[in-house]
Design an enzyme around this catalytic site. Structure first.
Site, PDB file in Angstrom:
ATOM      1  N   GLY A 119       0.840  -1.237   0.005  1.00 16.84           N
ATOM      2  CA  GLY A 119      -0.084  -0.046   0.016  1.00 16.84           C
ATOM      3  C   GLY A 119       0.886   1.136   0.053  1.00 16.84           C
ATOM      4  O   GLY A 119       2.063   1.140  -0.278  1.00 16.84           O
TER       5      GLY A 119
ATOM      6  N   HIS B 213       5.983   0.871  19.486  1.00 22.68           N
ATOM      7  CA  HIS B 213       4.749   1.349  18.335  1.00 22.68           C
ATOM      8  C   HIS B 213       5.047   2.660  18.025  1.00 22.68           C
ATOM      9  O   HIS B 213       3.989   3.665  18.364  1.00 22.68           O
ATOM     10  CB  HIS B 213       3.494   1.022  18.962  1.00 22.68           C
ATOM     11  CG  HIS B 213       2.626   0.984  17.846  1.00 22.68           C
ATOM     12  ND1 HIS B 213       1.172   0.213  17.983  1.00 22.68           N
ATOM     13  CD2 HIS B 213       2.279   1.724  16.610  1.00 22.68           C
ATOM     14  CE1 HIS B 213       0.617   0.306  16.853  1.00 22.68           C
ATOM     15  NE2 HIS B 213       1.268   1.122  16.091  1.00 22.68           N
TER      16      HIS B 213
ATOM     17  N   ARG C  44       0.959  -4.447  12.186  1.00 27.56           N
ATOM     18  CA  ARG C  44       0.433  -4.696  13.589  1.00 27.56           C
ATOM     19  C   ARG C  44       1.032  -5.972  14.086  1.00 27.56           C
ATOM     20  O   ARG C  44       1.146  -6.933  13.607  1.00 27.56           O
ATOM     21  CB  ARG C  44      -1.039  -5.067  13.317  1.00 27.56           C
ATOM     22  CG  ARG C  44      -2.031  -3.610  13.171  1.00 27.56           C
ATOM     23  CD  ARG C  44      -1.829  -2.827  14.292  1.00 27.56           C
ATOM     24  NE  ARG C  44      -2.735  -1.544  14.394  1.00 27.56           N
ATOM     25  CZ  ARG C  44      -2.159  -0.409  13.687  1.00 27.56           C
ATOM     26  NH1 ARG C  44      -0.912  -0.254  13.414  1.00 27.56           N
ATOM     27  NH2 ARG C  44      -3.045   0.831  13.633  1.00 27.56           N
TER      28      ARG C  44
ATOM     29  N   ALA D 262       6.703   4.131  14.971  1.00 26.04           N
ATOM     30  CA  ALA D 262       7.131   4.388  13.519  1.00 26.04           C
ATOM     31  C   ALA D 262       6.189   5.192  13.000  1.00 26.04           C
ATOM     32  O   ALA D 262       6.428   5.955  12.161  1.00 26.04           O
ATOM     33  CB  ALA D 262       7.142   3.018  12.738  1.00 26.04           C
TER      34      ALA D 262
ATOM     35  N   GLU E 297       0.321  -5.292  23.350  1.00 31.88           N
ATOM     36  CA  GLU E 297       1.220  -4.095  23.363  1.00 31.88           C
ATOM     37  C   GLU E 297       0.271  -3.482  24.869  1.00 31.88           C
ATOM     38  O   GLU E 297      -0.872  -3.481  24.935  1.00 31.88           O
ATOM     39  CB  GLU E 297       0.990  -3.067  22.247  1.00 31.88           C
ATOM     40  CG  GLU E 297       1.776  -3.426  21.194  1.00 31.88           C
ATOM     41  CD  GLU E 297       1.470  -2.351  20.020  1.00 31.88           C
ATOM     42  OE1 GLU E 297       0.881  -1.308  20.054  1.00 31.88           O
ATOM     43  OE2 GLU E 297       1.985  -2.881  19.046  1.00 31.88           O
TER      44      GLU E 297
HETATM   45  O1  LIG Z   1      -0.068   2.414  13.870  1.00 30.05           O
HETATM   46  C1  LIG Z   1      -0.376   3.393  13.842  1.00 30.05           C
HETATM   47  C2  LIG Z   1      -1.430   3.622  12.615  1.00 30.05           C
HETATM   48  O2  LIG Z   1      -1.979   2.703  12.087  1.00 30.05           O
HETATM   49  O3  LIG Z   1      -1.659   4.816  12.087  1.00 30.05           O
END
Ligand SMILES: O=CC(=O)O
Length: 334
Positions: free
Chosen positions: A172, A298, A251, A300, A280
């Protein structure tokens, strides 16, 4: 009942503003709040002393939009059914696994997400995790800080990024950004996704296990759905092999975490860069002892530089909805 009273007063003061429900807001949202409150009448369920069900029944029956956060609470079928006028869910995340999409579909409720706002930050982070695992940056930092350089001598060499065969799972917006970056580093890219992408020249693998078998690195960039849950299991990891590295910025539950931990502990794969986990904020303790694993909580997803873009796309979606214009980042019905 002081907060509820305040919200009722606010509604009377701004009867003209469209209502937007927020069940709970994380601290990061507070910096945006004024931008929203000047345009919408925010129904802040979390500030009320009423239980959520009662709050929704009393104040939110005519609200058409809900603003939610990837960090929760989940927009479940139960919550959706308590909001009979709901026509739009806007989420601040790229991921959608906290929203009951089939209930939204059944009720004709549109969903808008963060669109492309986070793609660059997320892709940078995936590449960062990969370089860290391959070149052992975090591990060598620990080596120096612990005084081992002077005692034990040079730290072992890492592995070269350029020319690696990288398989991207989920091509994506984020996956494409990862591919673009890694191509510039001299890697060769292949991918797996639900369907082969027209106009994409990278080799496509319909089977993720076959992709893993041909690659040295797998980067997980897809969303979590019933189809992708535990898609990366022991069989896929064994196909990736002893030198193979897996990076996950999607995820946690896309990987069977128990099986991945086993593979890492037994040296059946070469390493992992993990920003997301199944449960998490709990991270399997076995990973703490492994120098070939880079862990991150988590994050990023974004940088402060992207916050304004996030705010603008959320407001833009709500404004478009309330003025009957096309949404900026409508999640396509698959
Ligand atoms: O993990 C974060 C998101 O899906 O934006």
């Amino acid at each position: 009942m002081a907060d509820t009273h305040h919200q009722e007063q606010n509604r009377q003061l701004h009867p003209e503003l469209p209502q937007v429900i927020v069940l709970k807001s994380p601290p990061v949202f507070r910096q945006f709040e004024d931008h929203f409150s000047s345009r919408f009448h925010l129904l802040k369920a979390w500030e009320s002393e009423l239980p959520q069900d009662q709050y929704l029944a009393t104040y939110a029956q005519s609200a058409q939009a809900i603003l939610c956060f990837g960090s929760g609470p989940r927009i479940s079928a139960d919550i959706i059914r308590q909001l009979p006028s709901l026509r739009l869910v806007v989420t601040t995340s790229a991921g959608l696994n906290h929203i009951d999409l089939s209930e939204c579909r059944a009720r004709g409720i549109a969903v808008a997400n963060a669109g492309d706002v986070f793609s660059a930050d997320c892709a940078d982070y995936a590449v960062g995790l990969l370089i860290d695992v391959l070149r052992k940056i975090s591990a060598s930092d620990r080596y120096v800080r612990n005084g081992n350089w002077a005692i034990l001598g040079d730290f072992g060499l890492g592995s070269k990024l350029g020319s690696k065969r990288v398989g991207i799972v989920g091509l994506g917006k984020i996956g494409l950004e990862v591919a673009k970056r890694l191509e510039a580093f001299g890697c060769s890219i292949s991918y797996n996704s639900r369907k082969k992408k027209e106009h994409v020249a990278y080799p496509f693998y319909a089977n993720v296990c076959e992709l893993a078998a041909d690659m040295e690195v797998l980067i997980i960039c897809c969303g979590l759905t019933e189809q992708t849950r535990h898609m990366i299991d022991r069989k896929v990891l064994l196909a990736l092999g002893k030198e193979g590295v897996v990076v996950n910025i999607g995820r946690g539950a896309i990987i069977n975490e128990k099986e991945m931990v086993q593979c890492l502990v037994q040296g059946e794969i070469g390493g992992a860069g993990l920003d997301v986990f199944e449960n998490e904020p709990n991270v399997p303790k076995e990973l703490f002892a492994l120098d070939n694993v880079v862990l991150s909580p988590h994050l990023a997803v974004f940088t402060p530089e992207s916050f304004e873009d996030l705010r603008d796309i959320m407001i833009g979606n709500l404004e478009a909805f309330f003025s009957n214009k096309p949404l900026l980042s409508l999640v396509a019905d698959e």
